[in-house]
Design a protein around this motif. Structure first.
Motif, mmCIF file in Angstrom:
data_model
loop_
_atom_site.group_PDB
_atom_site.id
_atom_site.type_symbol
_atom_site.label_atom_id
_atom_site.label_comp_id
_atom_site.label_asym_id
_atom_site.label_seq_id
_atom_site.Cartn_x
_atom_site.Cartn_y
_atom_site.Cartn_z
ATOM 1 N N GLY A 75 43.593 23.639 31.293
ATOM 2 C CA GLY A 75 43.976 25.175 32.575
ATOM 3 C C GLY A 75 43.281 26.011 31.598
ATOM 4 O O GLY A 75 42.186 26.127 30.903
ATOM 5 N N SER A 76 43.049 27.583 32.194
ATOM 6 C CA SER A 76 42.373 28.509 31.570
ATOM 7 C C SER A 76 43.301 30.191 31.856
ATOM 8 O O SER A 76 44.533 29.794 32.437
ATOM 9 N N LEU A 77 42.731 30.665 30.652
ATOM 10 C CA LEU A 77 43.743 32.249 30.773
ATOM 11 C C LEU A 77 42.974 32.903 30.133
ATOM 12 O O LEU A 77 41.812 32.872 29.857
ATOM 13 N N SER A 78 43.321 34.163 30.539
ATOM 14 C CA SER A 78 42.790 35.151 31.051
ATOM 15 C C SER A 78 43.248 36.220 30.030
ATOM 16 O O SER A 78 44.824 36.690 31.379
ATOM 17 N N VAL A 79 42.608 37.281 29.753
ATOM 18 C CA VAL A 79 43.165 38.651 29.595
ATOM 19 C C VAL A 79 42.631 39.529 29.503
ATOM 20 O O VAL A 79 41.093 39.938 28.857
ATOM 21 N N ASP A 80 43.047 40.479 31.096
ATOM 22 C CA ASP A 80 42.464 42.505 31.245
ATOM 23 C C ASP A 80 43.332 43.109 30.599
ATOM 24 O O ASP A 80 44.689 42.739 30.465
ATOM 25 N N ILE A 81 42.995 44.147 30.273
ATOM 26 C CA ILE A 81 43.853 45.390 29.678
ATOM 27 C C ILE A 81 42.318 47.172 30.761
ATOM 28 O O ILE A 81 41.388 46.793 30.616
ATOM 29 N N ASP A 82 43.407 46.908 31.862
ATOM 30 C CA ASP A 82 42.732 48.262 32.936
ATOM 31 C C ASP A 82 43.423 49.671 32.917
ATOM 32 O O ASP A 82 44.540 49.520 33.263
ATOM 33 N N ALA A 83 43.067 50.433 32.297
ATOM 34 C CA ALA A 83 43.520 51.987 32.506
ATOM 35 C C ALA A 83 44.584 51.940 31.407
ATOM 36 O O ALA A 83 44.709 50.950 30.505
ATOM 37 N N ASP A 84 46.030 51.594 32.011
ATOM 38 C CA ASP A 84 47.060 51.537 31.753
ATOM 39 C C ASP A 84 47.213 50.350 31.432
ATOM 40 O O ASP A 84 48.872 50.271 31.528
ATOM 41 N N ALA A 120 48.006 45.809 30.773
ATOM 42 C CA ALA A 120 47.914 44.555 30.660
ATOM 43 C C ALA A 120 48.009 43.580 31.456
ATOM 44 O O ALA A 120 49.386 43.917 32.072
ATOM 45 N N ARG A 121 47.361 42.848 31.589
ATOM 46 C CA ARG A 121 46.847 42.128 32.302
ATOM 47 C C ARG A 121 47.264 40.560 31.831
ATOM 48 O O ARG A 121 46.305 39.940 31.057
ATOM 49 N N VAL A 122 47.939 39.173 31.600
ATOM 50 C CA VAL A 122 47.747 37.861 30.931
ATOM 51 C C VAL A 122 48.259 36.959 32.353
ATOM 52 O O VAL A 122 49.159 36.735 33.032
ATOM 53 N N GLY A 123 46.949 35.980 32.677
ATOM 54 C CA GLY A 123 46.743 35.073 33.624
ATOM 55 C C GLY A 123 46.589 34.037 32.938
ATOM 56 O O GLY A 123 45.663 33.665 32.753
ATOM 57 N N ALA A 124 47.657 32.537 33.016
ATOM 58 C CA ALA A 124 46.920 31.858 33.493
ATOM 59 C C ALA A 124 47.062 30.213 34.360
ATOM 60 O O ALA A 124 48.115 30.715 35.857
ATOM 61 N N HIS A 125 45.608 29.874 34.459
ATOM 62 C CA HIS A 125 46.309 28.382 35.812
ATOM 63 C C HIS A 125 46.096 26.986 34.962
ATOM 64 O O HIS A 125 45.430 27.112 34.726
ATOM 65 N N ILE A 126 46.802 26.513 35.400
ATOM 66 C CA ILE A 126 47.764 25.669 34.550
ATOM 67 C C ILE A 126 47.240 24.108 35.570
ATOM 68 O O ILE A 126 48.281 24.122 37.289
ATOM 69 N N PRO A 127 46.849 22.835 35.519
ATOM 70 C CA PRO A 127 46.917 22.100 36.703
ATOM 71 C C PRO A 127 48.405 21.423 36.232
ATOM 72 O O PRO A 127 48.803 20.996 35.406
ATOM 73 N N VAL A 128 49.354 20.836 37.477
ATOM 74 C CA VAL A 128 50.780 20.299 37.520
ATOM 75 C C VAL A 128 50.407 19.361 38.019
ATOM 76 O O VAL A 128 50.961 18.235 38.371
#
Length: 461
Positions: free
Chosen positions: A438-447, A449-457
């Protein structure tokens, strides 16, 4: 008789036989048909051309000879006695020839009137086209079979005749008369027959050489194609074997990946258990002894030391709880994520809003469930550490064979990875997700924080 049914049967039999013929044999048969058709067309055209050339050559020679003999007789009138005698003399000479006899003659003046004729019993009518072309200065000739006038009760017969229309010129180019000459065509026919025979012999030799060369070419090409087919078949077998080995290696690699993930979790569980059964028990005993110490001064110092030991004990318990493998074997993906959320809420005393669009019957491998648990756990720990647990949200869904996780919270950090602990945590999450494909993304925008993960099942293990 049913002709359509017979025709269908014939086509069926021909198609069946044709399918049994090899590709090289089909090519040879088709090419042989084309070569034979080309040879026949060439032979017929050559025969027609040579026959016409022989006829024209003989006709032009005869016409030139006749015109040369009659050149002096054309100075006067065609009906004059001298001209008539000259025509008669020329006819006798030509009629007595051995190879090509002049059988009949008719001479017309420029107005088309017959000025002289010596008939040999041939039944024929003048051709308007031939007379018109001769009046224009052209010599025309044809080999035809003309009938003879019947005599008494004798049967009617025909003779091969070379019929010539030739102009008779006076004063150079002026056409003064037109001659219809009827020569015996036996010699011409013999020449044409000999030419046809020679042509067909040459065509047959050329055709045989062409067919032989074609057969040799087809044989060599067929061997090359057969060899290439055998090599392609061998390569196909080898490719299939390699494909099977590749699939086996891929399955083995997938199994090793799963086993590695499980082994890692078991190691973490063992480490957590060892921490819980070792340092935690010793710290607990130390705290009990410190709290039991008597004396005012000693009591204050022991209380401070007991407080520090209690804080160390809480940290060790937190680490131990994080390392212990959750009992996920019988849990669904929805229950697994809910367990990570509830444990975080119990440890931190904060609220986590969540939206889990996950059906209970979705089959998710154990390694993916462990990965999802650890990602949610680590992301929520970061949210609590750096954002104080404000506005924590977890969203999870399964779409088209992919598990999509999203953890958001309010934060005061402007960039990810500002501390070594945070960097280690992010690397651990990224390693876990990427190890599952899968893939992991970490974003901090303004105030936020976001952690997103896409994992194949869809990778069943």
């Amino acid at each position: 008789m049913h002709y359509p049914r017979v025709a269908r049967r014939i086509r069926t039999v021909v198609a069946r036989v044709w399918r049994r013929v090899s590709l090289s044999q089909r090519f040879f048969l088709v090419a042989l048909t084309v070569v034979l058709a080309a040879m026949l067309a060439l032979g017929n055209w050559t025969n027609a051309y040579i026959s016409q050339s022989i006829t024209r050559g003989v006709a032009e020679t005869a016409a030139a000879s006749f015109e040369a003999l009659m050149a002096q007789s054309l100075d006067g009138a065609l009906s004059a006695a001298d001209s008539q005698s000259a025509f008669q003399a020329v006819f006798k000479v030509a009629n007595s020839a051995d190879s090509t006899r002049l059988l009949q003659i008719r001479v017309r003046d420029a107005d088309g009137r017959v000025a002289f004729e010596s008939l040999g019993g041939l039944e024929d009518e003048a051709s308007a086209v031939g007379l018109s072309e001769a009046a224009g200065g052209m010599v025309t000739a044809h080999v035809v079979d003309l009938p003879l006038r019947s005599v008494g009760d004798l049967p009617r017969s025909t003779l091969p005749i070379l019929k010539i229309y030739t102009p008779l010129r006076r004063d150079g180019d002026r056409v003064a008369a037109i001659a219809e000459l009827y020569f015996s065509a036996r010699t011409v026919r013999e020449l044409q027959a000999q030419a046809r025979s020679d042509v067909w012999i040459i065509v047959a030799v050329i055709g045989m050489v062409s067919v032989g060369a074609l057969a040799l070419l087809v044989d060599v090409t067929g061997r090359i194609i057969t060899g290439q087919r055998q090599r392609l078949a061998a390569n196909l077998i080898a490719t299939r074997a390699l494909l099977k080995e590749n699939v086996a290696l891929q399955l083995a690699s997938e199994k090793l990946r799963v086993d590695s993930g499980l082994a890692n979790e078991h190691v973490l569980a063992q480490v957590g258990s060892d921490i819980h059964d070792g340092p935690v028990q010793l710290l607990t005993l130390l705290i009990l002894k410190l709290t039991g110490t008597r004396g005012s001064a000693a009591s204050d110092q022991a209380a401070a030391e007991a407080k520090l030991a209690s804080e160390a004990l809480e940290d060790l318990r937190g680490i131990s709880a994080g390392l212990v493998l959750p009992e996920l074997a019988k849990l669904s993906i929805s229950e697994t994520i809910a367990l990570a959320i509830s444990r975080h809420e119990n440890l931190t005393g904060t609220l986590v809003r969540h939206e889990l669009n996950l059906a209970n019957d979705v089959e998710v491998p154990i390694t993916v469930r462990i990965c999802a648990y650890r990602v949610v756990q680590e992301a929520l720990n970061n949210a609590y550490r750096h954002g104080g647990g404000e506005d924590q949200r977890v969203r999870a869904s399964v779409d088209a064979g992919w598990l999509r996780l999203e953890v958001t919270n309010s934060t005061t950090i402007r960039r990810p990875g500002t501390s070594s602990a945070n960097q280690v945590g992010l690397r651990a999450m990224r390693f876990r997700v990427e190890s599952q494909g899968g893939s992991l993304s970490v974003d901090i925008d303004a105030d936020q924080a976001r952690v997103g993960a896409h994992i194949p099942v869809g990778r069943v293990v």
